[in-house]
Design a protein around this motif. Structure first.
Motif, short mmCIF file in Angstrom:
data_model
loop_
_atom_site.label_atom_id
_atom_site.label_comp_id
_atom_site.label_asym_id
_atom_site.label_seq_id
_atom_site.Cartn_x
_atom_site.Cartn_y
_atom_site.Cartn_z
N GLU A 97 0.82 -1.23 0.00
CA GLU A 97 0.00 0.00 0.00
C GLU A 97 0.85 1.27 0.00
N GLN A 98 2.13 1.17 0.28
CA GLN A 98 3.02 2.33 0.26
C GLN A 98 3.76 2.49 -1.06
N ARG A 107 0.20 5.09 -9.58
CA ARG A 107 -0.70 6.16 -9.14
C ARG A 107 -0.59 7.36 -10.08
N ASP A 124 2.00 15.35 -1.23
CA ASP A 124 0.98 14.52 -0.62
C ASP A 124 0.85 13.22 -1.41
N VAL A 125 0.51 12.16 -0.70
CA VAL A 125 0.27 10.87 -1.33
C VAL A 125 -1.05 10.33 -0.79
N THR A 126 -1.94 9.94 -1.70
CA THR A 126 -3.19 9.29 -1.30
C THR A 126 -3.19 7.88 -1.88
N ASP A 127 -4.28 7.16 -1.69
CA ASP A 127 -4.38 5.80 -2.23
C ASP A 127 -4.29 5.77 -3.75
N ASP A 128 -4.70 6.86 -4.41
CA ASP A 128 -4.76 6.89 -5.86
C ASP A 128 -3.82 7.88 -6.53
N THR A 129 -3.32 8.85 -5.78
CA THR A 129 -2.55 9.93 -6.40
C THR A 129 -1.29 10.29 -5.63
N ARG A 152 0.70 13.96 -5.31
CA ARG A 152 0.64 15.38 -5.66
C ARG A 152 2.04 15.97 -5.48
N TYR A 207 8.34 10.95 1.67
CA TYR A 207 7.70 10.12 0.64
C TYR A 207 8.72 9.77 -0.41
#
Length: 142
Positions: free
Chosen positions: A23-24, A29, A81-86, A88, A135
Motif C-alpha cells: 500500500e506504500q 498512481r 501529498d500521497v493518497t491511495d490513488d494519487t 501530488r 515520501y
C-alpha cells in the motif's frame, strides 16, 4: 561525511528490491501538479543503489498504451501529498514541461540528475544539505 555525486540510480523494477508494504508503493498512481492537473502516472521509482533510498519518480505521460509515452523524472522532494490513488507534487505543469529532458544517448546520467535538482530548486540528495523526504517509503531487499 561527503556525499558521492556519482551515485548509481536504478529503476526499482530492475533492482531486485521491493517496497515493504504494498500500500506504500506509489507506482501506478496518477501524478497531479500543484493545481490538481493530471501529469501522468508513476511508472517507476529511481533508487540509490547503495543507500536504498528513492530519489526520483519516473512519471510517464502521453502515448497510447505506453507506446510513444514520454518519461519525466521528478525529485521525491517535490512530493507534497500521497493518497491511495494519487501523488501530488508542488510543481506546475508548465515548470515540468520546461525541465531538462533525458536522452540516454546524449546525456551523462549523474550530470542530468544534478541538473534536474537545480532546475526545480531542490538541493541534490548527494549535496551537503540533501535530506531524505518523507515520501515515498524506501525499498527493502527481496
Amino acid at each position: 561525511m561527503p556525499h558521492d555525486t556519482t551515485a548509481i540510480l536504478v529503476k526499482l523494477g530492475d533492482s531486485g528490491q521491493t517496497i515493504e508494504a504494498a500500500e506504500q508503493d506509489v507506482r501506478g498512481r496518477r501524478v497531479l501538479d500543484v493545481d490538481g492537473d493530471d501529469l501522468g502516472t508513476v511508472d517507476d521509482l529511481l533508487i540509490d543503489r547503495e543507500e536504498h533510498k528513492v530519489r526520483f519518480l519516473r512519471v510517464e505521460h502521453g502515448g497510447i498504451l505506453g507506446i510513444g509515452a514520454t518519461a519525466t523524472f521528478l525529485p521525491v522532494e517535490a512530493i507534497s501529498d500521497v493518497t491511495d490513488d494519487t501523488v501530488r507534487v508542488d510543481l506546475t505543469r508548465e515548470k515540468i514541461e520546461q525541465a531538462p529532458t533525458y536522452d540516454p544517448e546524449v546525456v551523462e546520467e549523474a550530470g542530468y540528475y544534478e541538473d534536474v535538482y537545480w532546475y526545480y530548486g531542490y538541493a541534490p540528495f548527494f549535496g551537503p544539505t540533501g535530506v531524505a523526504p518523507p515520501y515515498p517509503v524506501p525499498p527493502t531487499r527481496r
